[in-house]
Design a protein around this motif. Sequence first.
Motif, PDB file in Angstrom:
ATOM      1  N   SER A  98       0.839  -1.194   0.000  1.00 43.44           N
ATOM      2  CA  SER A  98       0.000   0.000   0.000  1.00 43.44           C
ATOM      3  C   SER A  98       0.879   1.252   0.000  1.00 43.44           C
ATOM      4  N   GLU A  99       0.253   2.382  -0.297  1.00 47.44           N
ATOM      5  CA  GLU A  99       0.998   3.644  -0.325  1.00 47.44           C
ATOM      6  C   GLU A  99       1.518   4.004   1.058  1.00 47.44           C
ATOM      7  N   SER A 100       0.764   3.668   2.083  1.00 49.80           N
ATOM      8  CA  SER A 100       1.215   3.949   3.446  1.00 49.80           C
ATOM      9  C   SER A 100       2.458   3.143   3.799  1.00 49.80           C
ATOM     10  N   GLU A 101       2.491   1.880   3.380  1.00 52.20           N
ATOM     11  CA  GLU A 101       3.663   1.050   3.652  1.00 52.20           C
ATOM     12  C   GLU A 101       4.885   1.592   2.930  1.00 52.20           C
ATOM     13  N   VAL A 102       4.716   2.024   1.697  1.00 56.90           N
ATOM     14  CA  VAL A 102       5.829   2.615   0.950  1.00 56.90           C
ATOM     15  C   VAL A 102       6.319   3.881   1.648  1.00 56.90           C
ATOM     16  N   ALA A 103       5.399   4.726   2.108  1.00 54.92           N
ATOM     17  CA  ALA A 103       5.776   5.973   2.782  1.00 54.92           C
ATOM     18  C   ALA A 103       6.537   5.693   4.067  1.00 54.92           C
ATOM     19  N   ARG A 104       6.067   4.726   4.847  1.00 52.91           N
ATOM     20  CA  ARG A 104       6.770   4.392   6.091  1.00 52.91           C
ATOM     21  C   ARG A 104       8.174   3.858   5.811  1.00 52.91           C
ATOM     22  N   ASP A 105       8.307   3.057   4.781  1.00 56.92           N
ATOM     23  CA  ASP A 105       9.619   2.511   4.425  1.00 56.92           C
ATOM     24  C   ASP A 105      10.583   3.632   4.030  1.00 56.92           C
ATOM     25  N   ILE A 106      10.093   4.599   3.274  1.00 54.63           N
ATOM     26  CA  ILE A 106      10.936   5.739   2.871  1.00 54.63           C
ATOM     27  C   ILE A 106      11.381   6.529   4.102  1.00 54.63           C
ATOM     28  N   CYS A 107      10.471   6.775   5.017  1.00 55.50           N
ATOM     29  CA  CYS A 107      10.807   7.548   6.223  1.00 55.50           C
ATOM     30  C   CYS A 107      11.850   6.830   7.069  1.00 55.50           C
ATOM     31  N   LEU A 108      11.685   5.531   7.241  1.00 57.12           N
ATOM     32  CA  LEU A 108      12.633   4.787   8.077  1.00 57.12           C
ATOM     33  C   LEU A 108      14.023   4.777   7.460  1.00 57.12           C
ATOM     34  N   ARG A 109      14.099   4.684   6.148  1.00 52.38           N
ATOM     35  CA  ARG A 109      15.425   4.730   5.498  1.00 52.38           C
ATOM     36  C   ARG A 109      16.070   6.101   5.686  1.00 52.38           C
ATOM     37  N   GLN A 110      15.287   7.155   5.597  1.00 52.57           N
ATOM     38  CA  GLN A 110      15.818   8.503   5.805  1.00 52.57           C
ATOM     39  C   GLN A 110      16.292   8.699   7.245  1.00 52.57           C
ATOM     40  N   LEU A 111      15.517   8.221   8.190  1.00 48.39           N
ATOM     41  CA  LEU A 111      15.872   8.385   9.603  1.00 48.39           C
ATOM     42  C   LEU A 111      17.044   7.512  10.013  1.00 48.39           C
ATOM     43  N   VAL A 113      19.764   7.318   8.412  1.00 54.88           N
ATOM     44  CA  VAL A 113      20.984   8.066   8.065  1.00 54.88           C
ATOM     45  C   VAL A 113      21.286   9.113   9.138  1.00 54.88           C
ATOM     46  N   ARG A 114      20.280   9.894   9.500  1.00 60.75           N
ATOM     47  CA  ARG A 114      20.416  10.914  10.551  1.00 60.75           C
ATOM     48  C   ARG A 114      19.019  11.356  10.948  1.00 60.75           C
ATOM     49  N   PRO A 115      18.885  12.039  12.108  1.00 63.61           N
ATOM     50  CA  PRO A 115      17.560  12.557  12.486  1.00 63.61           C
ATOM     51  C   PRO A 115      17.052  13.553  11.440  1.00 63.61           C
ATOM     52  N   ARG A 116      15.739  13.544  11.233  1.00 67.32           N
ATOM     53  CA  ARG A 116      15.110  14.438  10.260  1.00 67.32           C
ATOM     54  C   ARG A 116      13.952  15.183  10.914  1.00 67.32           C
ATOM     55  N   THR A 117      13.671  16.356  10.384  1.00 66.80           N
ATOM     56  CA  THR A 117      12.506  17.103  10.832  1.00 66.80           C
ATOM     57  C   THR A 117      11.277  16.643  10.048  1.00 66.80           C
ATOM     58  N   ARG A 118      10.125  17.034  10.550  1.00 67.90           N
ATOM     59  CA  ARG A 118       8.883  16.693   9.844  1.00 67.90           C
ATOM     60  C   ARG A 118       8.882  17.295   8.444  1.00 67.90           C
ATOM     61  N   ALA A 119       9.346  18.531   8.317  1.00 71.73           N
ATOM     62  CA  ALA A 119       9.352  19.191   7.012  1.00 71.73           C
ATOM     63  C   ALA A 119      10.268  18.460   6.026  1.00 71.73           C
ATOM     64  N   GLU A 120      11.410  17.976   6.493  1.00 70.96           N
ATOM     65  CA  GLU A 120      12.323  17.249   5.601  1.00 70.96           C
ATOM     66  C   GLU A 120      11.695  15.952   5.099  1.00 70.96           C
ATOM     67  N   LEU A 121      11.053  15.204   5.999  1.00 69.23           N
ATOM     68  CA  LEU A 121      10.416  13.955   5.584  1.00 69.23           C
ATOM     69  C   LEU A 121       9.253  14.226   4.638  1.00 69.23           C
ATOM     70  N   ALA A 122       8.483  15.265   4.911  1.00 67.29           N
ATOM     71  CA  ALA A 122       7.359  15.601   4.032  1.00 67.29           C
ATOM     72  C   ALA A 122       7.853  15.960   2.632  1.00 67.29           C
ATOM     73  N   LYS A 123       8.960  16.676   2.561  1.00 60.27           N
ATOM     74  CA  LYS A 123       9.505  17.043   1.257  1.00 60.27           C
ATOM     75  C   LYS A 123       9.988  15.805   0.495  1.00 60.27           C
ATOM     76  N   THR A 124      10.631  14.881   1.187  1.00 53.83           N
ATOM     77  CA  THR A 124      11.103  13.654   0.540  1.00 53.83           C
ATOM     78  C   THR A 124       9.931  12.815   0.042  1.00 53.83           C
ATOM     79  N   LEU A 125       8.889  12.668   0.852  1.00 56.75           N
ATOM     80  CA  LEU A 125       7.727  11.871   0.438  1.00 56.75           C
ATOM     81  C   LEU A 125       7.014  12.510  -0.754  1.00 56.75           C
ATOM     82  N   ALA A 126       6.915  13.824  -0.761  1.00 59.51           N
ATOM     83  CA  ALA A 126       6.284  14.495  -1.900  1.00 59.51           C
ATOM     84  C   ALA A 126       7.091  14.286  -3.175  1.00 59.51           C
ATOM     85  N   ARG A 127       8.427  14.282  -3.036  1.00 59.14           N
ATOM     86  CA  ARG A 127       9.274  14.041  -4.209  1.00 59.14           C
ATOM     87  C   ARG A 127       9.092  12.617  -4.746  1.00 59.14           C
TER      88      ARG A 127
END
Length: 274
Positions: A98-111, A113-127
Amino acid sequence: MAGRRGARSGRGWDAIPPRPAQDDSPGGEPGSEDPERGSPGSRRRSSGGSSSGAFGSSGSRAFGSGNRSASGGGRSGSGGGGRAGKDGSERPPEPPRSESEVARDICLRQLAVRPRTRAELAKTLARKEISEEVIAEVLDRYDEVGIIDDAAFARMWVSTRHQGRGLARRALANELRQHGVESEVATEALETLDDEAEATTARALVDRKLRSARGTPDQVFRRLVGMLARKGYPAGVAIQAVKEALAARDEEAAEFADQIDADALADEATDTLS
């Protein structure tokens, strides 16, 4: 003499041993030898035949090896249709995520690497073309469980960047803004640094740079003040730190430092920036 044959030579008749008796059995041919021993020709033919047999044997072995190779290739080729289980049977393809599972996977990979802000994760998911509804759903859940925390990110960023790079509050505020931290959250994190902490760090930076500085006191003074300004220090803090460091360096630098009016130069720098 009867029963003797010989050949004439210079020494007379040489005795030649008598020929062996011919086989009297029916079908025997004159001059044939013991069948068990075989004639030289038959021995040569047998040798050739065994050689041919060896060739044929090796040929069959090579052909058999080729068959094994071909069969192995067939086995490897048969596995391309899908994943094989431990028993060799193919497993059914995995259902689409599902799209939610894909989004969670993207966030976990980003986090990871290093801590991220909400705005950074939102920008990555939109991209990655995740819908706005799913982005809000996933990030709200991460806020609830504490996986993302902008306040904790801001405090960590201020501490590490000030101690590691010697950045002052003005530069740190600009970096937090670039990471999408809200101004109220950033202000609260920057309150951990005060004027005394900034002055102490500025003097430490100047002392470290002054060890390898070359040029006249005026040139050194300008370079060091510019270095502190790029790190976000106010003009008054930068000028005062460099003046004190030059006064403690040598007699020539101390004489130049006595002529510096730190307050006047700070006001002049402030007017220039404004």
